[in-house]
Design a protein around this motif. Structure first.
Motif, mmCIF file in Angstrom:
data_model
loop_
_atom_site.group_PDB
_atom_site.id
_atom_site.type_symbol
_atom_site.label_atom_id
_atom_site.label_comp_id
_atom_site.label_asym_id
_atom_site.label_seq_id
_atom_site.Cartn_x
_atom_site.Cartn_y
_atom_site.Cartn_z
ATOM 1 N N SER A 190 0.807 -1.218 0.000
ATOM 2 C CA SER A 190 0.000 0.000 0.000
ATOM 3 C C SER A 190 0.838 1.264 0.000
ATOM 4 C CB SER A 190 -0.918 0.000 1.231
ATOM 5 O OG SER A 190 -0.162 -0.119 2.410
ATOM 6 N N ALA A 191 2.131 1.115 -0.220
ATOM 7 C CA ALA A 191 3.012 2.280 -0.181
ATOM 8 C C ALA A 191 2.736 3.196 -1.374
ATOM 9 C CB ALA A 191 4.461 1.835 -0.187
ATOM 10 N N ASN A 192 2.201 4.374 -1.129
ATOM 11 C CA ASN A 192 1.966 5.390 -2.154
ATOM 12 C C ASN A 192 1.890 6.734 -1.444
ATOM 13 O OD1 ASN A 192 -0.950 6.061 -1.539
ATOM 14 N ND2 ASN A 192 -1.120 3.855 -1.891
ATOM 15 N N PRO A 193 1.976 7.829 -2.178
ATOM 16 C CA PRO A 193 2.009 9.137 -1.517
ATOM 17 C C PRO A 193 0.828 9.389 -0.592
ATOM 18 C CG PRO A 193 2.605 9.347 -3.816
ATOM 19 C CD PRO A 193 2.151 7.942 -3.632
ATOM 20 N N ASP A 194 -0.383 9.029 -1.017
ATOM 21 C CA ASP A 194 -1.553 9.274 -0.174
ATOM 22 C C ASP A 194 -1.460 8.518 1.140
ATOM 23 O OD1 ASP A 194 -2.656 10.956 -2.044
ATOM 24 O OD2 ASP A 194 -3.838 9.378 -3.021
ATOM 25 N N PHE A 195 -0.950 7.312 1.064
ATOM 26 C CA PHE A 195 -0.813 6.513 2.278
ATOM 27 C C PHE A 195 0.150 7.170 3.264
ATOM 28 C CE2 PHE A 195 1.301 3.215 4.772
ATOM 29 C CZ PHE A 195 0.214 2.557 5.316
ATOM 30 N N TRP A 196 1.311 7.624 2.768
ATOM 31 C CA TRP A 196 2.315 8.179 3.668
ATOM 32 C C TRP A 196 1.938 9.575 4.168
ATOM 33 C CZ3 TRP A 196 4.605 4.299 5.381
ATOM 34 C CH2 TRP A 196 5.078 3.267 4.579
ATOM 35 N N LYS A 197 1.064 10.288 3.452
ATOM 36 C CA LYS A 197 0.668 11.625 3.888
ATOM 37 C C LYS A 197 -0.022 11.601 5.251
ATOM 38 C CE LYS A 197 0.032 13.652 -0.713
ATOM 39 N NZ LYS A 197 -0.956 14.097 -1.733
ATOM 40 N N GLN A 198 -0.661 10.521 5.576
ATOM 41 C CA GLN A 198 -1.330 10.432 6.878
ATOM 42 C C GLN A 198 -0.329 10.550 8.019
ATOM 43 O OE1 GLN A 198 -3.920 6.949 7.032
ATOM 44 N NE2 GLN A 198 -4.035 6.935 4.801
ATOM 45 N N GLU A 199 0.824 9.980 7.816
ATOM 46 C CA GLU A 199 1.853 9.978 8.861
ATOM 47 C C GLU A 199 2.766 11.200 8.772
ATOM 48 O OE1 GLU A 199 5.458 7.028 10.480
ATOM 49 O OE2 GLU A 199 4.314 6.535 8.671
ATOM 50 N N TRP A 200 2.860 11.794 7.542
ATOM 51 C CA TRP A 200 3.799 12.881 7.313
ATOM 52 C C TRP A 200 3.071 14.088 6.713
ATOM 53 C CZ3 TRP A 200 8.979 12.293 8.641
ATOM 54 C CH2 TRP A 200 9.354 11.001 9.014
ATOM 55 N N PRO A 201 2.222 14.768 7.473
ATOM 56 C CA PRO A 201 1.428 15.876 6.921
ATOM 57 C C PRO A 201 2.261 17.085 6.516
ATOM 58 C CG PRO A 201 1.137 15.721 9.303
ATOM 59 C CD PRO A 201 1.892 14.495 8.896
ATOM 60 N N ARG A 202 3.471 17.233 7.049
ATOM 61 C CA ARG A 202 4.312 18.392 6.719
ATOM 62 C C ARG A 202 5.212 18.153 5.515
ATOM 63 N NH1 ARG A 202 8.079 19.821 11.051
ATOM 64 N NH2 ARG A 202 8.572 21.492 9.580
ATOM 65 N N THR A 203 5.293 16.920 5.046
ATOM 66 C CA THR A 203 6.172 16.600 3.924
ATOM 67 C C THR A 203 5.501 16.959 2.601
ATOM 68 O OG1 THR A 203 7.134 14.776 5.190
ATOM 69 C CG2 THR A 203 7.485 14.750 2.818
ATOM 70 N N ASP A 204 6.238 17.638 1.726
ATOM 71 C CA ASP A 204 5.709 18.032 0.428
ATOM 72 C C ASP A 204 5.885 16.870 -0.552
ATOM 73 O OD1 ASP A 204 4.966 19.132 -1.956
ATOM 74 O OD2 ASP A 204 6.354 20.829 -1.883
ATOM 75 N N PHE A 205 4.846 16.035 -0.675
ATOM 76 C CA PHE A 205 4.931 14.858 -1.534
ATOM 77 C C PHE A 205 4.787 15.205 -3.020
ATOM 78 C CE2 PHE A 205 4.065 12.917 2.548
ATOM 79 C CZ PHE A 205 4.847 11.772 2.509
ATOM 80 N N SER A 206 4.483 16.458 -3.329
ATOM 81 C CA SER A 206 4.393 16.840 -4.741
ATOM 82 C C SER A 206 5.777 16.940 -5.368
ATOM 83 C CB SER A 206 3.664 18.178 -4.893
ATOM 84 O OG SER A 206 4.442 19.254 -4.372
ATOM 85 N N ARG A 207 6.812 16.986 -4.525
ATOM 86 C CA ARG A 207 8.186 17.073 -5.012
ATOM 87 C C ARG A 207 8.917 15.798 -4.621
ATOM 88 N NH1 ARG A 207 10.126 23.076 -3.258
ATOM 89 N NH2 ARG A 207 11.910 22.470 -4.550
ATOM 90 N N THR A 208 9.260 14.994 -5.608
ATOM 91 C CA THR A 208 9.893 13.708 -5.308
ATOM 92 C C THR A 208 10.599 13.162 -6.535
ATOM 93 O OG1 THR A 208 9.513 11.446 -4.518
ATOM 94 C CG2 THR A 208 7.792 12.424 -5.886
#
Length: 322
Positions: A20-38
């Motif tokens: 289930s590893a995907n940006p939406d999944f990890w955003k729950q745990e890392w709300p301050r991380t900018d997942f749009s840049r990767t």
């Protein structure tokens, strides 16, 4: 492969998260991380190693003691040595880094992060200054290609430890400057630096000196790794010396004891215990200590990591086989 209890627990935790590893999944745990840049193209590569963020507690502002005062470390135990001009030499024992993985320190006015990923045997020291800001690093609890993903507390960007590069967040693509440091035995360090310093035991309830990854570096396959295995018939957990995008098998270097190639002088000396062999780090089999210098005798940044990790992060890298 017989997993030590710590590895078994991590495997049980990681198994349901890998798929289930995907940006939406990890955003729950890392709300301050900018997942749009990767730079990550396949998010299935990111998995949980078991412990949550800071479940493996990185250290900051560690205490040090005089070499002559230290009596707990075995003579063959590995330490990461950092020698910076104008500062007293410092040793960071692997018996502590095994349980903390990152030490945020300042040496000779330079803020550094001394890091060790047990699953890759990768021990690297980085300058923590990025764009005029000093970053403090923690352990994310995430792995990619079995290598620790660090994070900085200022932006919560993710960093790949084995290559010192930002992979998620505002620092994506930023490369940390690697400092010359090396792994050697405690006996070697204190013999050369009788007036040096050594990191004191941290104030945590950990079994310092015990290897929770018993027998790992004799395993047939890496832990939590599904990538390609190294070419040329090289065992996945064979150690290699990486300088830039070149890798020298330690077995070759140990036979020669010294290799002069590509403008470098690589030397091997017996006497350092593997931190990933026996349950007691001090009793690990001898894997030797390695130094890498240029033609002028200046220490060169390098790493001694497992072959699978070199192949994973440097798929087009050059294998220095003969």
């Amino acid at each position: 492969m017989r997993l030590a209890p710590l590895l078994l627990a991590a495997a049980l935790c990681a198994a349901p998260l890998a798929a289930s590893a995907n940006p939406d999944f990890w955003k729950q745990e890392w709300p301050r991380t900018d997942f749009s840049r990767t730079s990550i193209e396949n998010w299935v590569e990111i998995i949980s190693g078991g412990p949550p963020r800071d479940g493996i507690p990185a250290l900051s502002d560690p205490r040090f003691m005089e070499v002559a005062q230290e009596s707990r470390i075995g003579g063959r135990e590995p330490v990461i040595t950092l020698e910076i001009e104008g500062a007293r030499p410092r040793a960071y024992p692997i018996r502590y880094l095994t349980w903390h993985e990152i030490v945020n320190d300042s040496v000779g006015g330079i803020p550094v992060a001394v890091t060790f990923c047990p699953l890759c045997n990768s021990g690297l020291t980085f300058d923590r200054r990025v764009g005029g800001e000093v970053l403090e690093f923690g352990v994310s609890g995430k792995l990619r290609n079995s290598d620790m993903i660090m994070f900085d507390r200022e932006t919560e960007s993710w960093w790949q430890q084995a290559i010192g590069t930002g992979i998620v967040g505002v620092h994506t693509g930023t490369e940390l400057r690697q400092m010359p440091s090396w792994m050697e035995s405690w006996d070697e360090y204190r013999s050369r630096n009788p007036d040096g310093l050594v990191m004191a035991e941290p104030d945590y309830n950990r079994s310092y000196g015990r290897n929770p990854y018993s027998g790992y570096d004799s395993s047939a396959r890496p832990f939590l790794y599904s990538g390609e295995l190294p070419p040329h018939g090289i065992a996945p957990l064979a150690r290699v010396v990486r300088v830039g995008d070149r890798a020298w098998p330690v077995a070759r270097l140990a036979r020669a004891e010294e290799i002069r190639e590509a403008g470098l002088v690589l030397s091997w000396r017996a006497g350092q215990a593997s931190a990933l062999d026996s349950q007691s780090i001090a009793r690990g089999r001898d894997v030797g200590s390695i130094r890498v210098r240029d033609g002028d005798g200046t220490d060169v940044p390098h790493d001694v990591l497992f072959a699978f990790a070199f192949h994973a992060f440097y798929p087009e890298g050059e294998w220095m086989l003969k």
